[in-house]
Design an enzyme around this catalytic site. Structure first.
Site, PDB file in Angstrom:
ATOM      1  N   SER A   1      41.741  38.472  44.349  1.00 42.94           N
ATOM      2  CA  SER A   1      40.683  37.503  44.646  1.00 42.94           C
ATOM      3  C   SER A   1      41.221  36.474  45.623  1.00 42.94           C
ATOM      4  O   SER A   1      42.150  35.718  45.297  1.00 42.94           O
ATOM      5  CB  SER A   1      40.244  36.812  43.359  1.00 42.94           C
TER       6      SER A   1
ATOM      7  N   HIS B   1      38.465  41.076  46.550  1.00 40.19           N
ATOM      8  CA  HIS B   1      37.443  40.371  45.770  1.00 40.19           C
ATOM      9  C   HIS B   1      37.152  39.020  46.420  1.00 40.19           C
ATOM     10  O   HIS B   1      38.057  38.217  46.645  1.00 40.19           O
ATOM     11  CB  HIS B   1      37.957  40.203  44.343  1.00 40.19           C
TER      12      HIS B   1
ATOM     13  N   ASP C   1      34.891  35.562  46.186  1.00 37.87           N
ATOM     14  CA  ASP C   1      34.094  34.736  45.278  1.00 37.87           C
ATOM     15  C   ASP C   1      33.177  33.799  46.052  1.00 37.87           C
ATOM     16  O   ASP C   1      33.651  32.890  46.725  1.00 37.87           O
ATOM     17  CB  ASP C   1      35.028  33.911  44.381  1.00 37.87           C
TER      18      ASP C   1
ATOM     19  N   MET D   1      30.421  30.947  45.833  1.00 35.26           N
ATOM     20  CA  MET D   1      29.898  29.940  44.893  1.00 35.26           C
ATOM     21  C   MET D   1      29.023  28.945  45.645  1.00 35.26           C
ATOM     22  O   MET D   1      29.349  28.562  46.774  1.00 35.26           O
ATOM     23  CB  MET D   1      31.052  29.192  44.233  1.00 35.26           C
TER      24      MET D   1
ATOM     25  N   HIS E   1      31.500  38.882  44.867  1.00 35.35           N
ATOM     26  CA  HIS E   1      31.074  38.362  43.566  1.00 35.35           C
ATOM     27  C   HIS E   1      30.220  37.123  43.814  1.00 35.35           C
ATOM     28  O   HIS E   1      30.740  36.062  44.153  1.00 35.35           O
ATOM     29  CB  HIS E   1      32.339  38.047  42.739  1.00 35.35           C
TER      30      HIS E   1
ATOM     31  N   MET F   1      28.245  34.065  42.809  1.00 39.51           N
ATOM     32  CA  MET F   1      28.000  33.086  41.737  1.00 39.51           C
ATOM     33  C   MET F   1      27.009  32.091  42.304  1.00 39.51           C
ATOM     34  O   MET F   1      27.337  30.936  42.591  1.00 39.51           O
ATOM     35  CB  MET F   1      29.327  32.410  41.336  1.00 39.51           C
TER      36      MET F   1
ATOM     37  N   MET G   1      33.306  38.647  32.967  1.00 28.97           N
ATOM     38  CA  MET G   1      34.084  37.424  33.203  1.00 28.97           C
ATOM     39  C   MET G   1      34.920  37.119  31.968  1.00 28.97           C
ATOM     40  O   MET G   1      34.391  37.024  30.858  1.00 28.97           O
ATOM     41  CB  MET G   1      33.162  36.235  33.491  1.00 28.97           C
TER      42      MET G   1
ATOM     43  N   GLY H   1      33.818  29.808  38.308  1.00 24.81           N
ATOM     44  CA  GLY H   1      33.827  28.552  39.062  1.00 24.81           C
ATOM     45  C   GLY H   1      35.169  28.187  39.658  1.00 24.81           C
ATOM     46  O   GLY H   1      35.227  27.593  40.718  1.00 24.81           O
ATOM     47  N   PHE H   2      36.234  28.576  38.975  1.00 23.84           N
ATOM     48  CA  PHE H   2      37.565  28.160  39.440  1.00 23.84           C
ATOM     49  C   PHE H   2      38.606  29.244  39.183  1.00 23.84           C
ATOM     50  O   PHE H   2      38.486  30.006  38.218  1.00 23.84           O
ATOM     51  CB  PHE H   2      38.001  26.876  38.713  1.00 23.84           C
ATOM     52  N   GLY H   3      39.629  29.259  40.040  1.00 25.05           N
ATOM     53  CA  GLY H   3      40.769  30.131  39.806  1.00 25.05           C
ATOM     54  C   GLY H   3      41.742  29.445  38.854  1.00 25.05           C
ATOM     55  O   GLY H   3      41.598  28.252  38.550  1.00 25.05           O
ATOM     56  N   GLY H   4      42.708  30.199  38.379  1.00 29.70           N
ATOM     57  CA  GLY H   4      43.808  29.615  37.601  1.00 29.70           C
ATOM     58  C   GLY H   4      43.477  29.196  36.182  1.00 29.70           C
ATOM     59  O   GLY H   4      44.208  28.392  35.594  1.00 29.70           O
TER      60      GLY H   4
ATOM     61  N   ASP I   1      37.511  39.945  35.342  1.00 29.17           N
ATOM     62  CA  ASP I   1      37.845  38.860  36.270  1.00 29.17           C
ATOM     63  C   ASP I   1      38.127  37.556  35.522  1.00 29.17           C
ATOM     64  O   ASP I   1      37.258  37.041  34.818  1.00 29.17           O
ATOM     65  CB  ASP I   1      36.632  38.687  37.215  1.00 29.17           C
ATOM     66  N   GLY I   2      39.340  37.030  35.714  1.00 29.75           N
ATOM     67  CA  GLY I   2      39.655  35.695  35.213  1.00 29.75           C
ATOM     68  C   GLY I   2      40.851  35.654  34.293  1.00 29.75           C
ATOM     69  O   GLY I   2      40.854  36.281  33.238  1.00 29.75           O
ATOM     70  N   GLY I   3      41.883  34.929  34.718  1.00 34.85           N
ATOM     71  CA  GLY I   3      43.046  34.698  33.864  1.00 34.85           C
ATOM     72  C   GLY I   3      43.929  35.925  33.650  1.00 34.85           C
ATOM     73  O   GLY I   3      44.704  35.952  32.689  1.00 34.85           O
TER      74      GLY I   3
ATOM     75  N   GLY J   1      43.546  36.468  40.988  1.00 37.95           N
ATOM     76  CA  GLY J   1      43.617  35.512  42.088  1.00 37.95           C
ATOM     77  C   GLY J   1      44.932  34.782  42.107  1.00 37.95           C
ATOM     78  O   GLY J   1      45.842  35.103  42.889  1.00 37.95           O
ATOM     79  N   SER J   2      45.104  33.823  41.197  1.00 38.77           N
ATOM     80  CA  SER J   2      46.330  33.012  41.212  1.00 38.77           C
ATOM     81  C   SER J   2      47.570  33.864  40.951  1.00 38.77           C
ATOM     82  O   SER J   2      48.635  33.578  41.492  1.00 38.77           O
ATOM     83  CB  SER J   2      46.223  31.871  40.192  1.00 38.77           C
TER      84      SER J   2
HETATM   85  C1  DX5 Z   1      36.403  32.651  39.040  1.00 41.23           C
HETATM   86  C2  DX5 Z   1      36.439  33.791  40.005  1.00 41.23           C
HETATM   87  C3  DX5 Z   1      37.679  34.604  39.967  1.00 41.23           C
HETATM   88  C4  DX5 Z   1      38.948  33.851  40.257  1.00 41.23           C
HETATM   89  C5  DX5 Z   1      39.995  34.446  39.375  1.00 41.23           C
HETATM   90  O1  DX5 Z   1      35.104  32.136  39.001  1.00 41.23           O
HETATM   91  O2  DX5 Z   1      35.363  34.669  39.784  1.00 41.23           O
HETATM   92  O3  DX5 Z   1      37.574  35.763  40.791  1.00 41.23           O
HETATM   93  O4  DX5 Z   1      39.379  33.921  41.584  1.00 41.23           O
HETATM   94  O5  DX5 Z   1      41.128  33.679  39.482  1.00 41.23           O
HETATM   95  P1  DX5 Z   1      42.369  33.846  38.480  1.00 41.23           P
HETATM   96  O6  DX5 Z   1      42.838  35.271  38.592  1.00 41.23           O
HETATM   97  O7  DX5 Z   1      43.334  32.843  38.985  1.00 41.23           O
HETATM   98  O8  DX5 Z   1      41.836  33.527  37.104  1.00 41.23           O
HETATM   99 ZN    ZN Z   2      35.373  36.594  40.917  1.00 37.31          ZN
END
Ligand code: DX5
Ligand code: ZN
Length: 218
Positions: free
Chosen positions: A7, A32, A34, A36, A65, A67, A136, A141-144, A174-176, A196-197
């Protein structure tokens, strides 16, 4: 083999081409992206012109993706800009079947995304029409953010539903997700892993390779 979708939300936006190339050369399968809108989620990120520019610098399929509220208004533009896979949130739409059919008519793979609090059972009727579901495992909304462990049960449930009605369906999560917990997500039934992170912080190529080492067993 399960697929890896880095991502770019956690990439360096001033050096996006460089970061994408590094992920691609190291073995990423999809990219990927994102999108938003500051309405559906409390953050604003990437729009159509950026997708168009990314399309020109990578061979990887673009996994968009959305959002955003009223996703049907923008889906044709994102597909024209280069989306190969496109997903919209179940919670942001009313006419899911109509939107899915439109995406497929326009030549992209169609997916529906569910938030952590949306039950997989809501997908029962739309499932036969989908190419993929994006589960999800954090609030969008946010990475990390931290992986929500209860997501594993949802993935397992979805895998059972997939066996019954749509064996071709891909389950994307997707996420964490980190190298340390990806195994449990794959065991639960994920076919596509978004990270992502865990990819864009530190050495991108080392991170991609570490993920691929685990994904190749599935
Ligand atoms: C969050 C995004 C994710 C995000 C994942 O809303 O949809 O795609 O980039 O980031 P990590 O892998 O850091 O949780
Ligand atoms: Zn995503």
């Amino acid at each position: 083999m399960a697929l890896l979708a880095p991502s770019i939300l956690s990439a360096n936006f001033a050096c996006l081409k460089r970061d994408i190339r590094e992920a691609e050369e190291a073995g990423a399968d999809l990219l990927h992206v994102d999108v938003m809108d500051g309405r559906f989620v409390p953050n604003i990120t990437i729009g159509i012109p950026v997708v168009e520019s990314i399309r020109k610098v990578t061979e990887l399929p673009l996994d968009i993706h959305l959002m955003i509220v009223e996703p049907e208004r923008y889906i044709p533009d994102f597909i024209r800009a280069g989306a190969d896979w496109i997903s919209f949130h179940f919670e942001a739409a009313v006419h899911h079947h109509r939107i899915v059919e439109r995406i497929k008519e326009l030549g992209a793979k169609a997916g529906v995304v569910i938030n952590p609090s949306t039950p997989v059972s809501f997908l029962e009727e739309i499932l036969p029409f989908l190419d993929f579901v994006l589960v999800m495992s954090v609030n969008p909304g946010f990475g990390g953010q931290k992986f929500i462990p209860e997501s594993l049960k949802k993935i397992e449930k979805l895998k059972r539903m997939k066996k019954a009605v749509n064996r071709e369906l891909l389950i994307e999560v997707d996420g964490g997700i980190k190298v340390e917990n990806v195994d449990s997500v794959l065991k639960a039934g994920a076919d596509v892993i978004v990270a992502g992170s865990a990819i864009f912080r530190g050495s991108i190529s080392d991170n991609v390779k570490a993920f691929k080492e685990v994904l190749k067993n599935y």
